[in-house]
Every structure is written in structure tokens, then in C-alpha cells.
Motif scaffolding. Structure first.
Motif, PDB file in Angstrom:
ATOM      1  N   ASP C  41     -52.002 -34.682  -3.016  1.00 43.91           N
ATOM      2  CA  ASP C  41     -51.695 -35.814  -2.145  1.00 43.91           C
ATOM      3  C   ASP C  41     -50.189 -35.934  -2.008  1.00 43.91           C
ATOM      4  OD1 ASP C  41     -54.289 -36.359  -1.827  1.00 43.91           O
ATOM      5  OD2 ASP C  41     -54.297 -38.282  -2.890  1.00 43.91           O
ATOM      6  N   ILE C  42     -49.712 -35.998  -0.793  1.00 39.88           N
ATOM      7  CA  ILE C  42     -48.281 -36.182  -0.564  1.00 39.88           C
ATOM      8  C   ILE C  42     -48.076 -37.626  -0.121  1.00 39.88           C
ATOM      9  CG2 ILE C  42     -46.272 -35.404   0.742  1.00 39.88           C
ATOM     10  CD1 ILE C  42     -47.806 -32.697   1.071  1.00 39.88           C
ATOM     11  N   ARG C  43     -47.241 -38.360  -0.876  1.00 40.10           N
ATOM     12  CA  ARG C  43     -47.096 -39.807  -0.628  1.00 40.10           C
ATOM     13  C   ARG C  43     -46.086 -40.059   0.473  1.00 40.10           C
ATOM     14  NH1 ARG C  43     -45.711 -40.357  -6.881  1.00 40.10           N
ATOM     15  NH2 ARG C  43     -47.743 -39.815  -7.757  1.00 40.10           N
ATOM     16  N   PRO C  44     -46.247 -41.141   1.193  1.00 41.02           N
ATOM     17  CA  PRO C  44     -45.271 -41.448   2.238  1.00 41.02           C
ATOM     18  C   PRO C  44     -43.889 -41.710   1.648  1.00 41.02           C
ATOM     19  CG  PRO C  44     -46.870 -43.242   1.985  1.00 41.02           C
ATOM     20  CD  PRO C  44     -47.340 -42.130   1.124  1.00 41.02           C
ATOM     21  N   GLY C  45     -42.873 -41.183   2.271  1.00 45.76           N
ATOM     22  CA  GLY C  45     -41.499 -41.420   1.837  1.00 45.76           C
ATOM     23  C   GLY C  45     -41.098 -40.626   0.610  1.00 45.76           C
ATOM     24  N   GLU C  46     -41.965 -39.759   0.165  1.00 53.24           N
ATOM     25  CA  GLU C  46     -41.645 -39.018  -1.055  1.00 53.24           C
ATOM     26  C   GLU C  46     -40.915 -37.718  -0.730  1.00 53.24           C
ATOM     27  OE1 GLU C  46     -44.152 -37.358  -4.399  1.00 53.24           O
ATOM     28  OE2 GLU C  46     -45.509 -36.954  -2.722  1.00 53.24           O
ATOM     29  N   PHE C  47     -40.063 -37.325  -1.643  1.00 54.89           N
ATOM     30  CA  PHE C  47     -39.410 -36.010  -1.562  1.00 54.89           C
ATOM     31  C   PHE C  47     -40.159 -35.095  -2.510  1.00 54.89           C
ATOM     32  CE2 PHE C  47     -35.171 -34.289  -0.113  1.00 54.89           C
ATOM     33  CZ  PHE C  47     -35.471 -32.983  -0.403  1.00 54.89           C
ATOM     34  N   LEU C  48     -40.975 -34.237  -1.927  1.00 55.46           N
ATOM     35  CA  LEU C  48     -41.805 -33.352  -2.757  1.00 55.46           C
ATOM     36  C   LEU C  48     -41.235 -31.944  -2.674  1.00 55.46           C
ATOM     37  CD1 LEU C  48     -44.866 -33.436  -4.106  1.00 55.46           C
ATOM     38  CD2 LEU C  48     -45.325 -31.961  -2.158  1.00 55.46           C
ATOM     39  N   THR C  49     -40.980 -31.332  -3.797  1.00 58.45           N
ATOM     40  CA  THR C  49     -40.533 -29.941  -3.748  1.00 58.45           C
ATOM     41  C   THR C  49     -41.617 -29.048  -4.320  1.00 58.45           C
ATOM     42  OG1 THR C  49     -39.413 -30.086  -5.880  1.00 58.45           O
ATOM     43  CG2 THR C  49     -38.080 -30.499  -3.924  1.00 58.45           C
ATOM     44  N   ILE C  50     -41.657 -27.829  -3.785  1.00 52.08           N
ATOM     45  CA  ILE C  50     -42.626 -26.839  -4.266  1.00 52.08           C
ATOM     46  C   ILE C  50     -41.839 -25.645  -4.792  1.00 52.08           C
ATOM     47  CG2 ILE C  50     -44.556 -25.354  -3.617  1.00 52.08           C
ATOM     48  CD1 ILE C  50     -45.254 -27.275  -1.405  1.00 52.08           C
ATOM     49  N   VAL C  51     -42.091 -25.284  -6.041  1.00 51.73           N
ATOM     50  CA  VAL C  51     -41.433 -24.095  -6.587  1.00 51.73           C
ATOM     51  C   VAL C  51     -42.482 -23.085  -7.006  1.00 51.73           C
ATOM     52  CG1 VAL C  51     -39.300 -25.106  -7.450  1.00 51.73           C
ATOM     53  CG2 VAL C  51     -41.333 -25.134  -8.887  1.00 51.73           C
ATOM     54  N   GLY C  52     -42.044 -21.867  -7.129  1.00 50.63           N
ATOM     55  CA  GLY C  52     -42.945 -20.808  -7.571  1.00 50.63           C
ATOM     56  C   GLY C  52     -42.280 -19.490  -7.296  1.00 50.63           C
ATOM     57  N   PRO C  53     -42.722 -18.440  -7.974  1.00 49.72           N
ATOM     58  CA  PRO C  53     -42.083 -17.139  -7.774  1.00 49.72           C
ATOM     59  C   PRO C  53     -42.275 -16.634  -6.353  1.00 49.72           C
ATOM     60  CG  PRO C  53     -43.980 -16.961  -9.230  1.00 49.72           C
ATOM     61  CD  PRO C  53     -43.757 -18.406  -9.009  1.00 49.72           C
ATOM     62  N   SER C  54     -41.456 -15.699  -5.975  1.00 46.70           N
ATOM     63  CA  SER C  54     -41.509 -15.128  -4.636  1.00 46.70           C
ATOM     64  C   SER C  54     -42.898 -14.549  -4.375  1.00 46.70           C
ATOM     65  CB  SER C  54     -40.443 -14.037  -4.544  1.00 46.70           C
ATOM     66  OG  SER C  54     -40.280 -13.685  -3.211  1.00 46.70           O
TER      67      SER C  54
END
Ligand code: ADP
Ligand code: MG
Lengths: 264, 250, 279
Positions: C41-54
């Protein structure tokens, strides 16, 4: 790249063949119906009549004889052009002096199409073997020269520097670095040269040779044998196509590292 | 200065040698007699008329080819199904030189302007088509996607992304096509002049000089004119390319 | 307050909802699974980052959110409605910037305003003003008439960012936007990005950001939450709440809390990262 595996590749290839057959069948059908609709068979013969004519000229050896002559002329003239143009192109690409020396003569002569030489060449050589060979040689020469020069000139400087630091002689650098690096460009220009010469041979034979495919289509036109004219045109197309495929194959063989270059 | 001398060296030597070697024979053309012939042919209006006839044919045929090949190339380049299905036809006809079709075209259209335009259009068609297809296929996929994510409609995307992105390749195709077209018209006029007694054009003029008046100076003048026109056509499209594509690094 | 309103509130609690999302490429017979069973779930106004290997499927996830790829399995909703194709409310900044080479800086930034719905209802003067404002915001003043090929990597990056800002989308989808930059420029742009996003404003006024990066530091510094993906196939490994106080600045980068969070995330992917490097 070979994620999908062999069976999948085969299916793709087979699908391509099916599409090819469908398209060509549709084309032949449309042609046939159009031919039926045109009352004058001389204007538009049906594909069946053309196939028949192709078969006949194949059986009586006329097709192979004329095609053989045209192909031989192509081979002789392109080989001669390559023998002269490739070393000259390498020299032009690698030496500023040679490049400067040849720049203007090349730039002045090149825009004059080989075909435009036909009337003058008719004077000098007359009708016969030498005229088409000269025209084709001239036509093949410039693409080969300029393609080779461009290839030799654009060799990555760091490659040559690397070879120098290993203490290689000039000759070895030429043979081991410049020539392989220029090879893809030479091969692409060889394909261009052959395609251009194949066009020129038809024009040259149409006007000034007593034999060959170009002569044959003009001869049968004057006889009003349209199906045979079309059969010879088809032969010109097919041979042009096959020659190009053969050169592509040769290119992949000689310069496998440049496979993706100049597709199509 | 030194480099200029080097560049001029061979042309000057060749012209001198030609002048000297040919001066022995009365009929052989020499640079000096060619210049005289050129002046005479220009003054009489023959040369300009011949060139104008050929150029008009080239422009008509070239325009026809462009109008047909560019839209078709855009469709073939962007819709895979269309490309797959039409590719066999393209690959079958592309290797047939325009000049090889001359006998058929004479049969269908005679030896006048129509036939000449048809030959030129056929010759120019394939280079333009092939380059347009390649140009459309080579577009960075994210460029179209970027416009898509900004909510730009499909037709606008064609106009403001696909067309400008493919424009350099299209213009390169046109440049090649125009060169081929010029060669094709010379060949066609020569061949028609040789066999069917058509009229007009610089190519036919050359043949008349060869066959009837035996005027070698005239032939050489025509050859030089053919070369100069080819050069000018190429340069003007190169110029158009540079003007129309100011965004690409030189 | 009625019940209906309560339900409404819980619904809007997730701006974007991914349930059981999977994506495969290639032949059905021999698929390459890029993303598997991703629920988020992505919340409104949130800064969501996604990390993971290439290669773990980050770009694929972003493209699906953008509507450029269709998931093979699962459902995606935006404000409760299924996502079908791109929409101007979701702006994308591509990993390769996707700048139009035939447009100047100004033309690129104004592209969506001129040709897309973002400029609908704006006068030409208002559009120009908007473009001028974002150009100033990202520090491109003076380069308006340059073409992309005349710009450095960092400046192109700014153009792509400015183009995204000019359209004022509700949701910003950004694919490794700072990856091509040198370390100093990157830090400067991270600060600017947070400012543009509105870290000084109350949370209700911020836009929703989904931000992909392969840099753990960057993910932690920017985010409200960090989503950690594992690779082959890309799966949800962990979601880390970043409770570092805002506004964040250089002091944040030097704080113990920051270092601990980075360390913790690194621990959870190090084994996999090593494996990815070795093979
Ligand atoms: N269009 C595609 N066709 C086939 N495979 C793809 C495609 N796009 C991505 N993949 C594969 O999916 C996986 C994830 O890719 P991607 O989302 O680009 O990873 P990331 O952005 O995390 O580096 C990779 O293994 C990649 O090879
Ligand atoms: Mg990626």
C-alpha cells in the motif's frame, strides 16, 4: 539473448515462412486476377504465363547463359575494383598526404554516375564485353574506396596507441589493428558496391552489350514477349537478392564481431 | 597552403596530361574544347533545356516516391503486424533495379514524361521506405512512453514525437533516394534514346551526341553536367538535413 | 461522521494499492519472472523508495505503476480504481531521462503543458510562467534555449525533473533519477528534491512519490518508508519505516540513526548483492 531456447526460435522462423508464403500467394493472386481483367495479354501476362516463360528459358539454357555472363561480369569488375580500391582506401584513411592527394580527384569524379559514362565508353570500347565491365568497375570503385577510407580513418585511436605501447611495427599495426577494425566498414561498402554494380550492369547491357540479362530483357521487349521479359526481370531481382545474402553471410563469417551492423 | 597544393596537384596534372595527350587527334575532346562546347551548348539553350527536362522528371518522381514511402514507412515501422506482412513484398521488389523495369514501363506508359516519372519514383521509393522504417523502429521507446505518461493523445504523439524522432532517418533516406533517382533518370533517358527514340533529357542528349552527331565534346559536357547536378542535389539535401535537424550534434 | 465516511477514509488511506502483483516477460513456454507476488500500500503524500540489486525488477514495478506495462497477475488500484494505462495524474521520470532531442530545455519542460492535459485551461502566459518557475526551481536559468545534447548529465537530469514538476502530477514516479550523477551533485539534488517535494510543508500538502534507487543511503535519506526487493524473481523482502525527523539535511546524513538504518538494510540484502556480483 537465447532465453527462449531452440524450439521457440524454430516456431518463430516457421511463422515467418508462413507469413512470407501467405503474402506472396496473395500478391500472385491479385496479379493473376488483374491479368484476367486486362484483355491485352501483351500488357499484363498472368503469373502463370511468366512462370511458364521462366521454365522455358531455364530449360533451353538461355536464362543460365545470360545470368552466368552477367554474374561473371559482376564478379570480374567488383573483384578488380576491390583489389584497387581497398589498398588505396586504407592508404587514404591512414595517411594524410594520400588522403589530401586523392580527395579532389575522387570528389570530382564520384558524382558522375557510372551510367553517364556509357556513351563515352561506347566510343572507346564499342559494344561488347569491356563496356559493361568498365561501367561496373567504375560504379563499384567509389563506394569501396570511400568505405574503406572511412573505416580506416575511424579506427579507435586508443587501439593503435595500445598496439604502439606493445612495440608493434607499423606494418603489424596495419595488418593486426587497422585492417580488422576497418573490416566491417569495408564489408558494408562491398555490399553497397555490388548492389550498385548490379544496377549498372542492367543499364550497360541494355544499351551496349550483345549478351547478359539486361540485353535479354531488351531483346524480348522488342519481340513483344512480355512473359519472358518479366521472367528475366524476376531473375535479375532474385540474383540481386541472393548475391546480397551471400555477401551478408560472407560478412558474418569474416567479421563475426560486427554481426549487428548494417542489417537489412 | 601546403595541403591545398597537395589537393590541387593531381587534378591539375590530370587535366594537363589530358590536354596534351588529346591534342594529337582532331576529334578527341580536350579540356579546352570541352569548355568551348559547354559555352556553345549553354548559349544555344540545349544544355539548360536538357537539364531542366531531366530535373523536372526527377522532382516529380521523387515527390511521388516520398508521398508514398514516408507514410507507408511510418506505418510499417510502428505496427509490427503490417511490417511482417508487407516485408516479403518489399524484399522481393527492392533488389530489382528500376532500370530493369524500363522495358515493361515503356510497354505500359510509353517513352514520355510519365514513364520517366515512374522509373524515378520506383528507384527512390525503396531507399526512402527502408530508412523511414528503420528510423521509426530505432526511436527510443521511452520517448513515446514519456509523451504517453503525460497524457498526450495517440495522434499528437505521432506528430510531435514519432515524426521528429524519425525525421533524420527519413531525410537520409530521401538524400539517398534522390541520388539514386538522378542516376535512374540518366540511365532511362540513355536507354530510351538508344532503343525507342524518345525525346528530351540530358541522358538522351548524350546518346544523340554518341549515335548521330558523333560529338565527343558534347558527351563530356553532359557528363560533367550530370556530375555537377548530382553534387548540387546531394548538397542541398545535406543542407536541408542540417537545417531540419538542429538538435543533433554536428 | 457517518459510517460511509469512515470507510471512505480507510479507502483513501492507500493512494495506490498493489495486491499480488506479478510480471513475466518472454515466451509463455519459458517466461522470465521479473516480479512475483508483490503486495504493497502506498500512502498519500508519502515518499516511498524502492531499493534492490540491479535487475531485481524495480523498473518493471515502476512501469506497471505508470501503466506502461500490464501485470501478468494481481491487481493495482489508484484511489480505489484499477490502473489501466498511463494517466496524467502520474508523472514519470525515466531512468534514461527520455528527453526529446529536438526540443530545447524550454520545449522539453513545457511539452506536457502544450500537448497534454496538464496545460488544459492555462493561457499561454500561464504556461510560460509555470515553465519559467520550474526552470528557476531546478536551477536551469540561462540554459532555456539549449538542446539536450548540449547539456551535461546533471543538467539533463534537472530538465527531466523540471518536466515532471511542470506537469504538477499528484504522483511522482521516479526511476533512479540521480544515478548518473557524481556524488556531490547527487547530494545537492537530494536536498533540492526534498524541498520541492515539500518536506517543510504539512504532510497533507505533499505529493506522493515512488522513488527507485540502488543506493541505500539515498533511499534512507529521502524516504518515509523504504521497500527492499530481493531479486530473481523480484519479491518484497522488507519494508523499513524511516522515522528520521524532517526536515532532513546534512546533519541527518551524519546522525547515528541514519547510519543504523543503512546498516540494517545493507545486512538484509548483502548476501544477495554478493551473489548478484559473483554470477
Ligand atoms: N521488456 C522486457 N523483456 C524481457 N525481460 C525484461 C524486460 N524488461 C525487464 N526484463 C527483465 O526483468 C528483470 C527486471 O528488470 P528491471 O525491472 O529492469 O530491473 P531493475 O530496474 O531493478 O534493474 C531483468 O531480469 C530483466 O532482464
Ligand atoms: Mg532499472
Amino acid at each position: 539473448m537465447t532465453r527462449a531456447g531452440a524450439p521457440w526460435e524454430f516456431l518463430r522462423w516457421f511463422g515467418g515462412v508462413l507469413i512470407y508464403c501467405r503474402t506472396m500467394a496473395l500478391f500472385l493472386l491479385v496479379w493473376h486476377l488483374a491479368a484476367e481483367a486486362v484483355p491485352n495479354k501483351l500488357l499484363l501476362p498472368s503469373p502463370l504465363a511468366v512462370a511458364q516463360a521462366l521454365r522455358e528459358s531455364w530449360l533451353d539454357g538461355e536464362l543460365t547463359a545470360n545470368a552466368g555472363i552477367s554474374l561473371l561480369r559482376l564478379l570480374v569488375s567488383v573483384a578488380a575494383a576491390a583489389l584497387l580500391a581497398i589498398p588505396l582506401g586504407l592508404a587514404m584513411g591512414r595517411s594524410k598526404t594520400v588522403g589530401d592527394l586523392l580527395e579532389w580527384p575522387v570528389e570530382l569524379l564520384r558524382p558522375i554516375a557510372g551510367i553517364a559514362w556509357i556513351p563515352l565508353a561506347l566510343f572507346i570500347f564499342g559494344i561488347g564485353q569491356r563496356l559493361p565491365i568498365f561501367i561496373m568497375f567504375y560504379t563499384a570503385f567509389f563506394p569501396l574506396l570511400l568505405g574503406t577510407a572511412a573505416g580506416a580513418q575511424s579506427v579507435d585511436r586508443r587501439l593503435i596507441a595500445a598496439a604502439r605501447t606493445m612495440g608493434l611495427s607499423r606494418g603489424t599495426i596495419m595488418r593486426q589493428v587497422v585492417v580488422p577494425a576497418a573490416l566491417p566498414s569495408v564489408l558494408v561498402s562491398l555490399r553497397l558496391a555490388v548492389a550498385a554494380s548490379w544496377t549498372a550492369v542492367v543499364a550497360a547491357e541494355l544499351v551496349g552489350a550483345p549478351s547478359g540479362l539486361g540485353y535479354a530483357i531488351e531483346y524480348y521487349r522488342s519481340m513483344l514477349a512480355t512473359p519472358t521479359v518479366m521472367a528475366f526481370i524476376a531473375a535479375i531481382g532474385m540474383l540481386g537478392f541472393l548475391t546480397d545474402r551471400a555477401l551478408r553471410w560472407l560478412g558474418d563469417l569474416l567479421a563475426p564481431w560486427a554481426r549487428a551492423e548494417g542489417r537489412r | 597552403m601546403n595541403r591545398l597544393a597537395l589537393k590541387l596537384l593531381l587534378p591539375i596534372l590530370l587535366l594537363l596530361a589530358w590536354e596534351l595527350l588529346a591534342s594529337g587527334s582532331a576529334r578527341a575532346p580536350r579540356p579546352s574544347t570541352v569548355v568551348q562546347a559547354a559555352a556553345a551548348m549553354t548559349a544555344s539553350g540545349d544544355l539548360p533545356t536538357g537539364l531542366a527536362t531531366s530535373l523536372l522528371r526527377v522532382f516529380l518522381g521523387f515527390a511521388t516516391a516520398s508521398v508514398l514511402a514516408v507514410p507507408l514507412g511510418i506505418v510499417m515501422g510502428s505496427v509490427a503486424v503490417v511490417e511482417r506482412n508487407l516485408d516479403p513484398l518489399v524484399e522481393s521488389f527492392r533488389p530489382i533495379a528500376a532500370i530493369a523495369l524500363l522495358p515493361l514501363i515503356i510497354l505500359w506508359l510509353g517513352t514520355g514524361t510519365q514513364a520517366a516519372v515512374a522509373i524515378v519514383a520506383y528507384a527512390a521509393f525503396f531507399p526512402i521506405l527502408i530508412n523511414t522504417i528503420a528510423g521509426v523502429k530505432r526511436i527510443e521507446p521511452n520517448l513515446m512512453r514519456a509523451a504517453y505518461t503525460m497524457g498526450v493523445g495517440a495522434l499528437t504523439r505521432m506528430r510531435v514525437v514519432l515524426l521528429p524522432a524519425a525525421l533524420p532517418a527519413i531525410l537520409i533516406g530521401m538524400r539517398i533516394g534522390l541520388g539514386v533517382a538522378w542516376t535512374a533518370i540518366i540511365a532511362a533517358e540513355l536507354a530510351v534514346g538508344a532503343k525507342a527514340g524518345g525525346q528530351g533529357g540530358i541522358g538522351q542528349m548524350m546518346f544523340v551526341f554518341y549515335a548521330y552527331s558523333v560529338e565527343l565534346n558534347g558527351i563530356v559536357v553532359c557528363m560533367v553536367a550530370v556530375g555537377i547536378v548530382a553534387l548540387l542535389l546531394d548538397r542541398s539535401l545535406r543542407f536541408a538535413l542540417a537545417r531540419a535537424v538542429p538538435w543533433s550534434a554536428p | 461522521m457517518t459510517d460511509a465516511r469512515m470507510t471512505d477514509a480507510t479507502m483513501t488511506d492507500a493512494k495506490i494499492r498493489l495486491s499480488g502483483i506479478g510480471k513475466s516477460f518472454g515466451a509463455p513456454a519459458a517466461p522470465v519472472v521479473a516480479v512475483q507476488d508483490l503486495s504493497l500500500d502506498i500512502r498519500p503524500g508519502e515518499f516511498l523508495t524502492i531499493v534492490g540489486p540491479s535487475g531485481c525488477g524495480k523498473t518493471t514495478v515502476l512501469n506497471m505503476l505508470a501503466g506502461l506495462e500490464t501485470p501478468t497477475t494481481g491487481t493495482m488500484t489508484l484511489d480505489g480504481r484499477p490502473i489501466r494505462g498511463p494517466g496524467a495524474e502520474r508523472g514519470v521520470m525515466f531512468q534514461d531521462y527520455a528527453l526529446f532531442p529536438w526540443k530545447t530545455v524550454r520545449g522539453n519542460i513545457g511539452f506536457g503543458l502544450v500537448h497534454g492535459p496538464a496545460g488544459a485551461g492555462l493561457s499561454a502566459a500561464e504556461r510560460e510562467e509555470r515553465v519559467r518557475r520550474v526552470i528557476e526551481l531546478v536551477g536551469l536559468t540561462g540554459s532555456e534555449e539549449k538542446y539536450p545534447h548540449q547539456l551535461s548529465g546533471g543538467m539533463r537530469q534537472r530538465v527531466a525533473l523540471a518536466r515532471l514538476m511542470a506537469n504538477e502530477p499528484q504522483i511522482l514516479l521516479m526511476d533512479e533519477p540521480l544515478a548518473a550523477l557524481d556524488a556531490q551533485t547527487r547530494i545537492i539534488l537530494q536536498d533540492e528534491l526534498l524541498r520541492i517535494w515539500g518536506q517543510d510543508k504539512p504532510a497533507a500538502q505533499r505529493r506522493t512519490v515512488v522513488y527507485i534507487t540502488h543506493s541505500i543511503d539515498e533511499a534512507v535519506f529521502l524516504a518515509d518508508r523504504v521497500v527492499v526487493l530481493s531479486s530473481h524473481p523480484g519479491r518484497l523482502k522488507r519494508i523499513v519505516e524511516i522515522d528520521l525527523p524532517r526536515p532532513r539535511d546534512d546533519a541527518t546524513r551524519l546522525s547515528k540513526g541514519f547510519a543504523d538504518l543503512c546498516q540494517s538494510i545493507w545486512q538484509s540484502i548483502r548476501e544477495e548483492a554478493y551473489r548478484a556480483t559473483m554470477t
